[in-house]
Every structure is written in C-alpha cells, then in structure tokens.
Write a protein that holds these residues in place. Structure first.
Motif, PDB file in Angstrom:
ATOM      1  N   TYR A  46       0.804  -1.221   0.000  1.00  0.00           N
ATOM      2  CA  TYR A  46       0.000   0.000   0.000  1.00  0.00           C
ATOM      3  C   TYR A  46       0.840   1.276   0.000  1.00  0.00           C
ATOM      4  O   TYR A  46       0.537   2.211  -0.763  1.00  0.00           O
TER       5      TYR A  46
ATOM      6  N   LEU B   8       1.991   1.921  -3.591  1.00  0.00           N
ATOM      7  CA  LEU B   8       0.875   2.349  -4.434  1.00  0.00           C
ATOM      8  C   LEU B   8       0.447   3.776  -4.103  1.00  0.00           C
ATOM      9  O   LEU B   8       0.216   4.593  -4.990  1.00  0.00           O
ATOM     10  N   LYS B   9       0.356   4.063  -2.817  1.00  0.00           N
ATOM     11  CA  LYS B   9      -0.102   5.387  -2.388  1.00  0.00           C
ATOM     12  C   LYS B   9       0.858   6.479  -2.837  1.00  0.00           C
ATOM     13  O   LYS B   9       0.429   7.566  -3.252  1.00  0.00           O
TER      14      LYS B   9
ATOM     15  N   TRP C  16       0.097   6.981  -6.448  1.00  0.00           N
ATOM     16  CA  TRP C  16      -1.277   7.465  -6.606  1.00  0.00           C
ATOM     17  C   TRP C  16      -1.411   8.964  -6.338  1.00  0.00           C
ATOM     18  O   TRP C  16      -2.197   9.650  -6.997  1.00  0.00           O
TER      19      TRP C  16
ATOM     20  N   ARG D 235      -4.165  11.703  -8.100  1.00  0.00           N
ATOM     21  CA  ARG D 235      -5.356  11.708  -7.258  1.00  0.00           C
ATOM     22  C   ARG D 235      -6.473  12.607  -7.781  1.00  0.00           C
ATOM     23  O   ARG D 235      -7.623  12.468  -7.356  1.00  0.00           O
TER      24      ARG D 235
ATOM     25  N   LEU E 211      -7.613   5.347  -4.995  1.00  0.00           N
ATOM     26  CA  LEU E 211      -7.031   4.071  -4.591  1.00  0.00           C
ATOM     27  C   LEU E 211      -7.903   3.486  -3.489  1.00  0.00           C
ATOM     28  O   LEU E 211      -7.977   4.029  -2.389  1.00  0.00           O
TER      29      LEU E 211
ATOM     30  N   TYR F  68      -6.439  -4.228  -3.433  1.00  0.00           N
ATOM     31  CA  TYR F  68      -6.495  -2.814  -3.816  1.00  0.00           C
ATOM     32  C   TYR F  68      -7.044  -2.679  -5.227  1.00  0.00           C
ATOM     33  O   TYR F  68      -6.809  -3.539  -6.082  1.00  0.00           O
TER      34      TYR F  68
ATOM     35  N   VAL G 113      -7.613   0.501  -8.241  1.00  0.00           N
ATOM     36  CA  VAL G 113      -7.533   1.889  -8.691  1.00  0.00           C
ATOM     37  C   VAL G 113      -8.716   2.128  -9.614  1.00  0.00           C
ATOM     38  O   VAL G 113      -8.927   1.381 -10.572  1.00  0.00           O
TER      39      VAL G 113
ATOM     40  N   PHE H  73      -0.306   3.573 -13.629  1.00  0.00           N
ATOM     41  CA  PHE H  73      -1.185   4.678 -13.243  1.00  0.00           C
ATOM     42  C   PHE H  73      -1.381   5.652 -14.402  1.00  0.00           C
ATOM     43  O   PHE H  73      -2.496   6.124 -14.648  1.00  0.00           O
TER      44      PHE H  73
END
Length: 205
Positions: free
Chosen positions: A63, A66-67, A70, A74, A79, A97, A99, A194
C-alpha cells in the motif's frame, strides 16, 4: 465462485476463454522516489514486522508504494482498499487494492475500476495469486462492459512485483518482474500503469 477459487491463470483462461501471452508491455516512466519514503521503507525492512501475514505485507509495503504513486494522479483516480467487487456468482470477492475513476459524487462512491492488485498468499505462490488476480481483471472488464479497455493487474509478495494486462480476450503477463531492491525501476513500472489508467480515463471523457 469467489476470486480465491481460481487457483491459476490456466483455470481462468479455460473458464473464460482467455488467450495467454508472455511479453514485456511495461514502459518504465521515471518517478522521483523521495528520501523520506526510502528512509521509511528501510526502517520497516530493518526494524519492523512486515512478513508475518498477508495483511502486514499489504499494509507495510504494497500500500505505501501504491499510495506514493497514486498521489500524483489523485485528481482523476482513487485508490481503494479491500473494496468488494461483484459481477455475478462466479466472479465476486474483495481485491486487496483497486484503482478506479474518481467519481464526481466524491470519495464515497466507487466508480469505474481500471487496476487491481493482489498479494501472493504465500512467499512464492504467484501461481495462485495470478489465478485470483486474472479472475478479478475479468470481473472488472465485464463490469465496465468495455472489452477494448486495458485492465491492469499486479501480484506481489511485497518484495517481488509482477504485472499483467487484459485487453479483450488476451492476457499478457509481463516477462520482467520488479523488486523493492530496485526501487527506481519498481516505481517507474507502477507509474506507467497509473499513467495508462489516467490516459484511458481522459480518452473516455
């Protein structure tokens, strides 16, 4: 059947008539990994408890990576953690998770998903992880009702990250995998996914 019932890519491919391809589709896009993130990850790897359970791997390694990526996307993407995904009785469950498109109604509304992430259930059990992940990707494709959309998936045990994409009835598993020992390349791969999700979203507006 829940997603976890699909134990391999082969089972999913046979059930849903998916063609399997092994090739490199990831085009790494440079991402600036901050010193603060590096230091935090180093602290976890050296001093923290991160590999005693699936959930610990998710929360302490998967996480945060990914965060970190992300945050740059955003404005258009959200996410989601452990969001239920249901198409029918044969495709349902809870990916680790997802997206998805940011809904104009706010962060409480789950909108069009693009990208699912599943952790490998055992240290090296990527076979079962990919069975579950591909089933989730098929569910996303059917929910979105857009066979031409690129759906991305990742299976990771925290240390190793493997990528795949589904377009129509073709599933491509990226031959090259990435590790947290080479953060620059790992972040570049995640950044590419992403970016592609955001590009697809913008093309549909």
């Amino acid at each position: 059947m829940p997603f976890s019932s699909y134990k391999s890519i082969g089972v999913v491919a046979k059930t849903f008539q998916i063609k399997y391809i092994r090739d490199n589709f990831i085009t790494e896009i440079e991402f600036d990994v901050t010193d603060s993130f590096r230091n935090e990850l180093e602290l976890i790897l050296n001093e923290g408890v991160f590999d005693n359970s699936d959930r610990a791997i998710c929360e302490t390694i998967i996480y945060p990576i990914l965060k970190e990526v992300w945050k740059a996307y955003r404005r258009n993407l959200l996410l989601w953690s452990h969001q239920t995904l249901t198409y029918d009785e044969n495709l349902s469950g809870t990916p680790d998770y997802i997206v998805a498109k940011r809904s104009p109604l706010g962060t409480v509304v789950f909108d069009k998903p693009y990208f699912v992430v599943v952790e490998a259930k055992k240290e090296s059990d990527f076979t079962e992880g990919w069975g579950q992940c591909l089933a989730e990707m098929v569910a996303v494709q059917k929910i979105n009702n857009d066979p031409g959309q690129r759906i991305f998936g990742v299976v990771s045990n925290g240390a190793i990250w493997q990528f795949g994409q589904l377009i129509a009835d073709n599933f491509t598993q990226n031959k090259r995998f990435y590790t947290i020992q080479d953060l620059e390349r790992l972040f570049a791969a995640v950044n590419y996914v992403f970016q592609q999700c955001e590009l697809q979203l913008e093309q549909q507006l």
